[in-house]
Design a protein around this motif. Structure first.
Motif, mmCIF file in Angstrom:
data_model
loop_
_atom_site.group_PDB
_atom_site.id
_atom_site.type_symbol
_atom_site.label_atom_id
_atom_site.label_comp_id
_atom_site.label_asym_id
_atom_site.label_seq_id
_atom_site.Cartn_x
_atom_site.Cartn_y
_atom_site.Cartn_z
ATOM 1 N N GLN A 1 3.017 -0.824 4.932
ATOM 2 C CA GLN A 1 2.750 0.225 4.720
ATOM 3 C C GLN A 1 3.901 1.410 4.686
ATOM 4 O O GLN A 1 4.823 1.340 5.603
ATOM 5 N N TRP A 2 3.346 2.368 3.504
ATOM 6 C CA TRP A 2 4.638 3.698 3.635
ATOM 7 C C TRP A 2 4.710 4.253 2.984
ATOM 8 O O TRP A 2 2.983 4.323 2.034
ATOM 9 N N VAL A 3 5.300 5.680 2.492
ATOM 10 C CA VAL A 3 4.474 6.560 2.442
ATOM 11 C C VAL A 3 5.078 6.922 1.059
ATOM 12 O O VAL A 3 6.153 7.461 2.028
ATOM 13 N N ASN A 4 5.418 7.759 -0.195
ATOM 14 C CA ASN A 4 6.432 7.688 -0.523
ATOM 15 C C ASN A 4 6.427 8.923 -0.881
ATOM 16 O O ASN A 4 5.128 9.659 -1.524
ATOM 17 N N SER B 1 2.559 4.788 17.929
ATOM 18 C CA SER B 1 3.505 4.232 16.915
ATOM 19 C C SER B 1 4.373 5.740 16.690
ATOM 20 O O SER B 1 4.414 5.981 17.420
ATOM 21 N N ARG B 2 5.361 4.809 15.439
ATOM 22 C CA ARG B 2 6.715 5.850 15.565
ATOM 23 C C ARG B 2 6.535 6.009 13.975
ATOM 24 O O ARG B 2 6.342 5.630 13.514
ATOM 25 N N LEU B 3 7.084 7.191 13.375
ATOM 26 C CA LEU B 3 6.647 7.728 12.228
ATOM 27 C C LEU B 3 8.263 7.745 11.431
ATOM 28 O O LEU B 3 8.981 8.601 12.456
ATOM 29 N N LEU B 4 9.186 6.754 10.512
ATOM 30 C CA LEU B 4 10.478 7.737 10.358
ATOM 31 C C LEU B 4 10.303 8.175 9.044
ATOM 32 O O LEU B 4 9.307 7.604 7.921
ATOM 33 N N THR C 1 15.321 7.336 -3.401
ATOM 34 C CA THR C 1 13.594 7.467 -2.853
ATOM 35 C C THR C 1 13.935 8.493 -1.193
ATOM 36 O O THR C 1 14.432 7.982 -0.266
ATOM 37 N N VAL C 2 12.848 9.231 -0.581
ATOM 38 C CA VAL C 2 12.380 10.328 0.248
ATOM 39 C C VAL C 2 11.075 8.881 0.471
ATOM 40 O O VAL C 2 10.085 9.003 -0.177
ATOM 41 N N TRP C 3 10.818 8.211 1.696
ATOM 42 C CA TRP C 3 9.836 8.038 2.077
ATOM 43 C C TRP C 3 9.860 7.988 3.477
ATOM 44 O O TRP C 3 10.303 8.300 4.632
ATOM 45 N N LEU C 4 8.162 7.438 3.527
ATOM 46 C CA LEU C 4 7.796 7.253 5.332
ATOM 47 C C LEU C 4 7.123 6.547 5.583
ATOM 48 O O LEU C 4 6.656 5.454 4.861
ATOM 49 N N GLU C 5 7.257 6.209 6.922
ATOM 50 C CA GLU C 5 7.024 4.668 7.154
ATOM 51 C C GLU C 5 6.364 4.519 8.940
ATOM 52 O O GLU C 5 7.317 5.303 9.296
ATOM 53 N N THR C 6 4.940 3.836 8.651
ATOM 54 C CA THR C 6 5.009 3.608 10.504
ATOM 55 C C THR C 6 5.757 2.528 10.582
ATOM 56 O O THR C 6 5.097 1.358 10.268
ATOM 57 N N VAL C 7 5.908 2.319 11.574
ATOM 58 C CA VAL C 7 6.747 1.747 12.978
ATOM 59 C C VAL C 7 5.711 1.469 14.378
ATOM 60 O O VAL C 7 5.666 2.898 15.276
ATOM 61 N N PRO C 8 6.174 0.329 15.093
ATOM 62 C CA PRO C 8 5.823 0.081 16.291
ATOM 63 C C PRO C 8 6.538 0.613 16.770
ATOM 64 O O PRO C 8 7.642 0.778 16.497
ATOM 65 N N ALA C 9 6.134 1.069 18.480
ATOM 66 C CA ALA C 9 7.553 1.148 19.267
ATOM 67 C C ALA C 9 8.613 0.803 19.435
ATOM 68 O O ALA C 9 9.554 1.277 19.526
ATOM 69 N N SER C 10 8.266 -0.318 19.419
ATOM 70 C CA SER C 10 9.606 -1.811 19.445
ATOM 71 C C SER C 10 9.913 -2.254 17.746
ATOM 72 O O SER C 10 8.563 -3.030 17.778
ATOM 73 N N HIS C 11 10.746 -2.154 17.239
ATOM 74 C CA HIS C 11 10.435 -2.233 15.996
ATOM 75 C C HIS C 11 11.645 -2.619 15.381
ATOM 76 O O HIS C 11 12.609 -2.589 15.794
ATOM 77 N N ILE C 12 11.807 -3.919 14.554
ATOM 78 C CA ILE C 12 12.842 -3.914 13.736
ATOM 79 C C ILE C 12 13.633 -2.713 12.813
ATOM 80 O O ILE C 12 13.142 -1.893 12.248
ATOM 81 N N ARG C 13 15.027 -3.020 13.784
ATOM 82 C CA ARG C 13 15.734 -1.484 12.832
ATOM 83 C C ARG C 13 16.797 -2.004 11.330
ATOM 84 O O ARG C 13 17.039 -1.518 10.566
ATOM 85 N N GLY C 14 17.382 -3.311 12.097
ATOM 86 C CA GLY C 14 17.784 -3.715 10.663
ATOM 87 C C GLY C 14 18.232 -5.702 10.949
ATOM 88 O O GLY C 14 18.059 -5.656 11.995
ATOM 89 N N LEU D 1 0.914 -1.270 -0.474
ATOM 90 C CA LEU D 1 -0.262 -0.584 -0.336
ATOM 91 C C LEU D 1 0.638 1.193 0.032
ATOM 92 O O LEU D 1 1.550 1.198 0.912
ATOM 93 N N VAL D 2 0.440 2.405 -1.023
ATOM 94 C CA VAL D 2 1.729 2.561 -1.434
ATOM 95 C C VAL D 2 0.536 4.396 -1.333
ATOM 96 O O VAL D 2 -0.296 4.769 -2.134
ATOM 97 N N LEU D 3 0.735 5.756 -0.221
ATOM 98 C CA LEU D 3 0.415 6.549 -0.588
ATOM 99 C C LEU D 3 1.203 7.504 -1.614
ATOM 100 O O LEU D 3 2.609 7.922 -0.095
ATOM 101 N N VAL D 4 0.901 8.698 -2.317
ATOM 102 C CA VAL D 4 2.065 9.692 -2.919
ATOM 103 C C VAL D 4 1.123 10.786 -3.052
ATOM 104 O O VAL D 4 0.150 10.936 -3.074
ATOM 105 N N VAL D 5 1.628 11.563 -1.945
ATOM 106 C CA VAL D 5 0.949 12.789 -1.382
ATOM 107 C C VAL D 5 1.826 14.550 -2.320
ATOM 108 O O VAL D 5 2.422 14.126 -2.799
#
Length: 478
Positions: A57-60, A122-125, A205-218, A11-15
């Motif tokens: 889910q991410w935002v392009n 949640s966190r927004l990256l 690419t520049v993009w946004l991603e919603t993740v839980p407070a505890s999330h996989i970083r790498g 699911l990609v949201l283009v704003v």
């Protein structure tokens, strides 16, 4: 093997940005590729940019931004020069700008975006694939971070600054090109001969991603074909004290292995009768990684891996050979410089990247030496999928001229290996090319061999061979 999940039908949201499509057009470049005709502000690099750690889910944020070229160290502009198509660099035709940027100037970027809806807590990256070279970012007037490095991806957590409704994203970038002390490859202010047009600012690419407070970083993925296992180490952001990791490997949608363990520690999956990755058979396994926090599922990402081993070893005649999966394999391919006439460091589309790799294979070559730059992650994905081995150069520069330049080189060398470690296609690290900025060769080779013992090091491609690595590389220009 079905690989559509990596290409990612997410699911990609283009704003919308501040500028409008009516104000923008591709600049009149001297040479355009066949893919340029498909470039538009509405569909620019829409693929999920991180194929080895996919979330749904991410935002392009690619598309039209405002830009301004201004003297260095000046405050944000009151007026803007016009629209720029991100993620193409300022000097490229595809950006719509195609203007040079001097070392005493900097590039400002601006766009607005609507904050995506996200669960409480949640966190927004905010992710940037690559920005050349030194960048500072503000959101709604608050500084959220700074990054130095022209090739590696970086991320800012903007959760505490983003607001409901419209948000203003502001960025300033300074890049001295060949007037500075940073790794920069073949970019020069006055291109000619074998040196090429400068690349400044956002170029991935520049993009946004919603993740839980505890999330996989790498993830760090290490195959071991001798033992028939793949090791996965997961780094976690947030409260990781009680974090557990569950791994599941599959092939063609069928589960083949599961394992669990603690975040931050290596967990091994047993791969029975593993199908090995090679150019003639580029077999990839799917991998799902789940984070369990407080006894409940907290986060999950999808990835992939290839089972392969690359080494320098003596053959039955006692001669050192490059061996893939325990067998001698002659590696044959081009010096792949990764430059495009219309997009410079970035081609018009992912389809162009795929074509680039596919044609190299079709011409009978099984490797490419990626020359003094590194690519968006999706290029390596296509190499993984289509079976093209990669000798990976470190971007060159005047690295040995000062302690500052040496520090820049070592920081960005580590960032490169961290960013590219998991791609099975990469079979060699090349820290130096033809003595360009070559310095402290023995120490740097020893550091790479310790940091990544799974690949051979080619200490210097051509000329100044100090004898400190397992590969001796000669350049002959008859």
């Amino acid at each position: 093997m079905k690989r559509t999940m990596i290409a990612c039908a997410a699911l990609v949201l283009v704003v919308p940005a501040v500028s409008t499509a009516a104000e923008w057009k591709i600049a009149d470049g001297p040479l355009m590729t066949r893919w340029a005709k498909d470039v538009s502000p509405e569909s620019t690099w829409g693929e999920y940019p991180r194929p080895q750690m996919v979330r749904q889910q991410w935002v392009n944020l690619n598309g039209l931004w405002d830009y301004a070229i201004r003297p260095r160290n000046k405050s944000r502009p009151e007026q803007w020069d016009g629209p720029i198509l991100v993620p193409f660099p300022v000097e490229s035709a595809l950006s719509g700008v195609m203007k040079p940027v001097r070392p005493d100037q900097q590039v400002w970027y601006r766009r607005s975006f609507a904050a995506p809806a996200r669960p409480a807590g949640s966190r927004l990256l905010l992710h940037f694939g690559a920005v050349d070279w030194n960048s500072t970012v503000w959101l709604n007037g608050e500084r959220v971070g700074e990054h130095t490095g022209g090739y590696d991806p970086f991320t800012f957590d903007i959760s505490g600054v983003v607001k409901s409704g419209e948000n203003e994203l502001l960025m300033v970038v300074w890049d001295p090109t060949d007037a500075g002390y940073q790794p920069r490859g073949k970019q020069v202010l006055k291109p000619g001969g074998i040196m090429y047009t400068a690349v400044t600012g956002i170029w991935q690419t520049v993009w946004l991603e919603t993740v839980p407070a505890s999330h996989i970083r790498g993830l760090k993925i290490v195959p071991d074909i001798d033992r028939g296992v793949v090791s996965v180490t997961t780094s976690v952001a947030g409260d990781a004290d009680d974090a557990a990791i569950e791994l599941a490997a599959s092939e063609g949608g069928q589960p083949i292995a599961k394992a669990s363990g603690q975040a931050g520690r290596a967990i091994e999956l047993k791969i029975q009768s593993a199908k090995l990755w090679s150019p003639d058979s580029p077999h990839l396994y799917d991998l799902e990684v789940k984070l369990i926090s407080g006894g409940k599922p907290a986060d999950a990402v999808r990835s992939y891996f290839g089972m392969r081993k690359i080494e320098v070893r003596k053959d039955d005649q006692g001669v050192n050979r490059l061996m893939l999966n325990g067998e001698v394999l002659f590696q044959y391919g081009p010096l792949d410089q990764g430059w495009w006439p219309d997009g410079l460091y970035l081609p018009a589309s992912d389809a162009a990247l795929e074509y680039d790799v596919a044609v190299t294979r079709k011409l009978g070559m099984n490797m490419a030496r990626k020359h003094v730059k590194y690519e968006p992650a999706r290029w390596y994905y296509w190499c993984d999928k289509l079976g093209l081995m990669v000798w990976q150069d470190m971007p060159a520069g005047d690295s040995g001229r000062s302690e500052e330049s040496k520090a820049n080189f070592r920081r960005e060398l580590k960032a490169m290996i961290d960013a590219l470690h998991n791609f099975p296609c990469i079979v060699m690290w090349v820290p130096f090319n033809e003595g360009w900025g070559q310095h402290d060769t023995e120490q740097i080779v020893a550091w790479i061999e310790e940091y990544d013992p799974t690949r051979p090091v080619n200490e210097a491609s051509g000329w100044h061979d100090r004898g400190s690595s397992t590969v001796s590389d000669m350049h002959s220009y008859p």
